[in-house]
Design a protein around this motif. Structure first.
Motif, PDB file in Angstrom:
ATOM      1  N   LEU A   1       8.366  -4.192  11.604  1.00  0.00           N
ATOM      2  CA  LEU A   1       7.163  -4.884  12.056  1.00  0.00           C
ATOM      3  C   LEU A   1       5.945  -3.967  12.117  1.00  0.00           C
ATOM      4  O   LEU A   1       4.842  -4.418  12.438  1.00  0.00           O
ATOM      5  N   SER A   2       6.125  -2.694  11.836  1.00  0.00           N
ATOM      6  CA  SER A   2       5.032  -1.727  11.879  1.00  0.00           C
ATOM      7  C   SER A   2       4.869  -1.068  10.517  1.00  0.00           C
ATOM      8  O   SER A   2       5.807  -1.024   9.721  1.00  0.00           O
ATOM      9  N   PRO A   3       3.673  -0.539  10.222  1.00  0.00           N
ATOM     10  CA  PRO A   3       3.505   0.206   8.971  1.00  0.00           C
ATOM     11  C   PRO A   3       4.415   1.425   8.939  1.00  0.00           C
ATOM     12  O   PRO A   3       4.762   1.984   9.982  1.00  0.00           O
ATOM     13  N   SER A   4       4.774   1.836   7.745  1.00  0.00           N
ATOM     14  CA  SER A   4       5.738   2.932   7.584  1.00  0.00           C
ATOM     15  C   SER A   4       5.195   4.012   6.660  1.00  0.00           C
ATOM     16  O   SER A   4       4.592   3.730   5.628  1.00  0.00           O
ATOM     17  N   LEU A   5       5.442   5.254   7.064  1.00  0.00           N
ATOM     18  CA  LEU A   5       5.118   6.402   6.219  1.00  0.00           C
ATOM     19  C   LEU A   5       6.251   6.747   5.258  1.00  0.00           C
ATOM     20  O   LEU A   5       6.109   7.637   4.409  1.00  0.00           O
ATOM     21  N   GLU A   6       7.385   6.093   5.420  1.00  0.00           N
ATOM     22  CA  GLU A   6       8.525   6.278   4.511  1.00  0.00           C
ATOM     23  C   GLU A   6       8.940   7.739   4.355  1.00  0.00           C
ATOM     24  O   GLU A   6       9.382   8.166   3.293  1.00  0.00           O
ATOM     25  N   SER A   7       8.786   8.512   5.420  1.00  0.00           N
ATOM     26  CA  SER A   7       9.240   9.910   5.433  1.00  0.00           C
ATOM     27  C   SER A   7       8.547  10.788   4.400  1.00  0.00           C
ATOM     28  O   SER A   7       9.089  11.804   3.966  1.00  0.00           O
ATOM     29  N   ALA A   8       7.354  10.421   4.005  1.00  0.00           N
ATOM     30  CA  ALA A   8       6.659  11.169   2.953  1.00  0.00           C
ATOM     31  C   ALA A   8       6.222  12.549   3.423  1.00  0.00           C
ATOM     32  O   ALA A   8       5.998  12.788   4.607  1.00  0.00           O
ATOM     33  N   GLU A   9       6.096  13.457   2.471  1.00  0.00           N
ATOM     34  CA  GLU A   9       5.505  14.763   2.699  1.00  0.00           C
ATOM     35  C   GLU A   9       4.042  14.689   2.263  1.00  0.00           C
ATOM     36  O   GLU A   9       3.745  14.272   1.141  1.00  0.00           O
ATOM     37  N   THR A  10       3.127  15.051   3.145  1.00  0.00           N
ATOM     38  CA  THR A  10       1.700  14.964   2.849  1.00  0.00           C
ATOM     39  C   THR A  10       0.960  16.157   3.446  1.00  0.00           C
ATOM     40  O   THR A  10       1.429  16.779   4.397  1.00  0.00           O
ATOM     41  N   THR A  11      -0.207  16.436   2.912  1.00  0.00           N
ATOM     42  CA  THR A  11      -1.121  17.357   3.582  1.00  0.00           C
ATOM     43  C   THR A  11      -1.766  16.595   4.736  1.00  0.00           C
ATOM     44  O   THR A  11      -1.769  15.357   4.755  1.00  0.00           O
ATOM     45  N   PRO A  12      -2.337  17.275   5.715  1.00  0.00           N
ATOM     46  CA  PRO A  12      -3.039  16.564   6.785  1.00  0.00           C
ATOM     47  C   PRO A  12      -4.122  15.626   6.257  1.00  0.00           C
ATOM     48  O   PRO A  12      -4.294  14.517   6.764  1.00  0.00           O
ATOM     49  N   ALA A  13      -4.852  16.049   5.224  1.00  0.00           N
ATOM     50  CA  ALA A  13      -5.911  15.196   4.672  1.00  0.00           C
ATOM     51  C   ALA A  13      -5.333  13.926   4.059  1.00  0.00           C
ATOM     52  O   ALA A  13      -5.885  12.826   4.228  1.00  0.00           O
ATOM     53  N   GLU A  14      -4.225  14.063   3.334  1.00  0.00           N
ATOM     54  CA  GLU A  14      -3.585  12.890   2.743  1.00  0.00           C
ATOM     55  C   GLU A  14      -3.063  11.955   3.826  1.00  0.00           C
ATOM     56  O   GLU A  14      -3.183  10.727   3.725  1.00  0.00           O
TER      57      GLU A  14
END
Length: 639
Positions: free
Chosen positions: A123-136
């Motif tokens: 029911l909530s948005p998901s980041l799907e465990s992604a690796e990102t920079t802080p800006a991304e």
């Protein structure tokens, strides 16, 4: 798609029509020329369903091929054998399904999973465990702010984002801090929930609402992470998450029931017929009650009642608490009580490092630190708790990830065994990411189930970059020591820990065999710790049925057992190991009742959603996979 997996191949009505035209010989005999006696006309010996032309994995020591299974009208397996032998069970109203040479086997038994958590997360948005920079990350979260109300949600609408990767800030080693989230163009409280279930990251607004300051003490079983200045960084570990979680507005009961019904359907479409829900309290039991009443509980559920660190020190009070919940909810159809769950430690990967280790973590350059992780319950307390519950007929299920936590659990079970005299308590330790070799034989000696989540047993960021430098190669070699435990006589059982990872049941089994899986960057000690195909299939069926005390009911394909069965779209006993990951489930039965059929409208929808999740990968490693091509949409939950 092969002919065997096409919708037309699973048209049961079409097969029945063929049966009427060609007779039982054409469907169940050796061919049109086979001699056939008149089939029973729906009498007591005729089956409700016959699965024929199959490669049946019975999970037993039966010798010789089994090609067909007859399901009785009472929901039990009536007979197994050759197509010809089961011809006599086909009556005029028997449904007959041609398996096209593919596998029929026991349904998957998931011995450690959080299905209602998966529903709530959806029911909530998901980041799907992604690796990102802080800006991304900020760009993604800005999109989520727009998706969840935009300006209309200012300033008090909480943004709660699931599946944050606590080790995923790039460059590797970047530590999360509330100041990063504070840079978002919003005054809203923002909370990122770690996909591992052990970490939460909040912005300053959320911390202020919760009253978390430099003076806030660590709660029992948790940690408020603070920086060198003594002020909270915004990261809360384990039971400290509750300081913020308790303030997040709840979804409505109707929303939760609908979401949970959908994810339970996904589990059925994955072939899961029994689940041990490893984190249950009143909230979850009320949801199960509502799902059952609505006829939306397709699996058998063994709820493990969660006890926190304080409760673990009070055996009598904890037993009274668990018994009270059982009395209140034991009438719910589909639930079977008798299990409690205790967290002994946290997680091992950097930067969390809350898993309890026998020797200290390293600093990343080979030098020991003073940190041995967090042990939330002592061996003495856990032993007394286990003794109280085992004496009362309950089983214990411990979260034991680091080698010190594993030893603590085993020490506790040894104490309980001594003082109760019980030899078949069937207590368990889950995860077993790191086990000291001195403890391997103790599992068999104490009759303890080794409940493993082997989809993690691959070379990836989690096992290499976030771990190897911090424990060193000597300990690293003992990650997920499945074959070592098997050789030592341990009972292996399987679980997914969904939604800590995406629900990818068949990739989970494949990874246990090749120690790489569909997502791994390489093999993780395959020569030392890989399991055979037979062991893996049994581990996730009869092995887990034993763990859950239902081996007399399910877990193998033999007459008299409940017809908890799956029909697959390939022969997983013979296909290339890598192909197991892509296995589709054509039909799932629980107690003889069809709870998933791939060519039904709901079955097609569930299968399509699972296929999309598999295409996205279990642990996406890039910003692009989450951001959805720059659209900023949280496609993981279907929005």
């Amino acid at each position: 798609m092969s002919a065997a997996s096409s919708p037309a191949s699973l048209s049961r009505r079409g097969l029945l029509a063929a049966a009427g035209a060609a007779g039982a010989a054409g469907l169940l005999g050796a061919g049109p020329a086979a001699a056939v006696s008149a089939p029973p006309a729906g009498g007591r010996n005729s089956a409700a369903l016959v699965l024929r032309n199959a490669s049946v994995f019975t999970g037993t020591d039966h010798r010789g091929p089994v090609r067909a299974v007859a399901v009785g009208r009472d929901g039990k397996i009536l007979a197994t054998g050759t197509d010809a032998a089961l011809r006599r069970y086909v009556g005029r109203d028997t449904e007959v399904v041609d398996a096209r040479g593919n596998t029929v086997m026991s349904g998957i038994h998931d011995g450690h999973v959080h299905p209602l958590g998966a529903g709530e997360r959806s029911l909530s948005p998901s980041l799907e465990s992604a690796e990102t920079t802080p800006a991304e990350l900020l760009e993604i979260l800005t999109g989520f702010l727009a998706d969840t109300g935009g300006a209309g949600a200012e300033p008090d609408g909480w943004l709660v984002v699931e599946d944050w990767n606590p080790v995923g800030l790039l460059p590797t080693g970047t530590a999360p801090h509330h100041s990063m989230l504070d840079a978002l163009p919003t005054r809203r409280p923002v909370v990122l929930i770690g996909g591992d279930g052990h970490n939460l990251w909040a912005n300053r607004r959320a911390l202020d609402i919760a009253g978390i300051t430099a003076a806030t003490p660590d709660p029992v079983g948790g940690k408020v992470v603070k920086g060198a200045d003594g002020k909270p960084t915004g990261v809360l570990k384990d039971d400290a998450q509750g300081l913020v979680r308790r303030l997040i507005p709840e979804h409505t009961r109707a929303e939760l029931v609908a979401a949970c019904a959908e994810v339970l359907g996904l589990a059925a479409a994955s072939g899961v017929t029994t689940m041990m829900d490893a984190l249950v309290g009143r909230h979850e039991l009320e949801l199960y009650q509502a799902l059952s009443a609505a006829g939306k509980l397709p699996q058998r559920i063994v709820p493990a009642i969660r006890l926190d660190a304080d409760q673990a020190k009070d055996p009598a009070g904890s037993l009274a608490y668990a018994r009270g919940l059982r009395r209140e909810f034991e009438g719910v159809r589909g639930l079977r009580f008798g299990m409690v769950k205790v967290f002994l430690d946290g997680v091992i990967e950097y930067p969390a490092q809350t898993a309890a280790l026998l020797e200290p973590y390293l600093d990343g350059n080979g030098k020991p630190t003073s940190n041995r992780g967090e042990l939330y319950t002592s061996a003495a307390d856990y032993g007394r708790l286990s003794a109280a519950f085992n004496r009362a007929g309950w089983q214990m299920h411990a979260h034991g990830l680091g080698d010190r936590a594993v030893r603590t659990a085993l020490d506790g079970y040894a104490y309980a065994r001594r003082v109760t005299g019980q030899r078949d308590a069937r207590n368990a330790v889950a995860h077993l990411q790191l086990v000291d070799p001195a403890d391997l034989r103790r599992f068999a000696q104490l009759g303890v189930a080794a409940c493993m989540q082997l989809q993690w047993a691959a070379r990836d960021t989690w096992t290499v970059e976030a771990l190897l430098p911090y424990i060193g190669p000597e300990r690293h070699r003992w990650l997920y020591p499945a074959r070592s435990l098997e050789k030592a006589g341990a009972r292996l059982t399987g679980g997914s820990d969904w939604p800590v990872d995406a629900l990818q049941v068949w990739n989970q089994l494949r990874t246990a065999i090749d120690r790489q899986g569909a997502e791994g960057a390489g093999e993780l000690y395959r020569e030392r710790e890989a399991l055979s195909r037979d062991t893996t299939l049994r581990m996730h069926t009869s092995g887990t049925a034993w763990q859950l005390r239902q081996e007399q009911l399910t877990g193998t394909v033999e007459p008299g057992k409940a017809a908890d069965l799956v029909l697959l779209d390939r022969d997983v006993t013979r296909c290339p190991v890598a192909d197991i990951s892509g296995t589709g489930v054509r039909m799932t039965l629980v107690g003889g009742r069809v709870v998933h059929e791939a060519d039904s409208a709901s079955g097609r929808a569930a299968s399509a959603r699972l296929a999309r999740a598999a295409a996205a990968g279990a642990r996406p490693a890039s910003y692009a996979s989450v951001h959805g091509g720059g659209k900023g949409r949280h496609h993981a939950c279907g929005h």
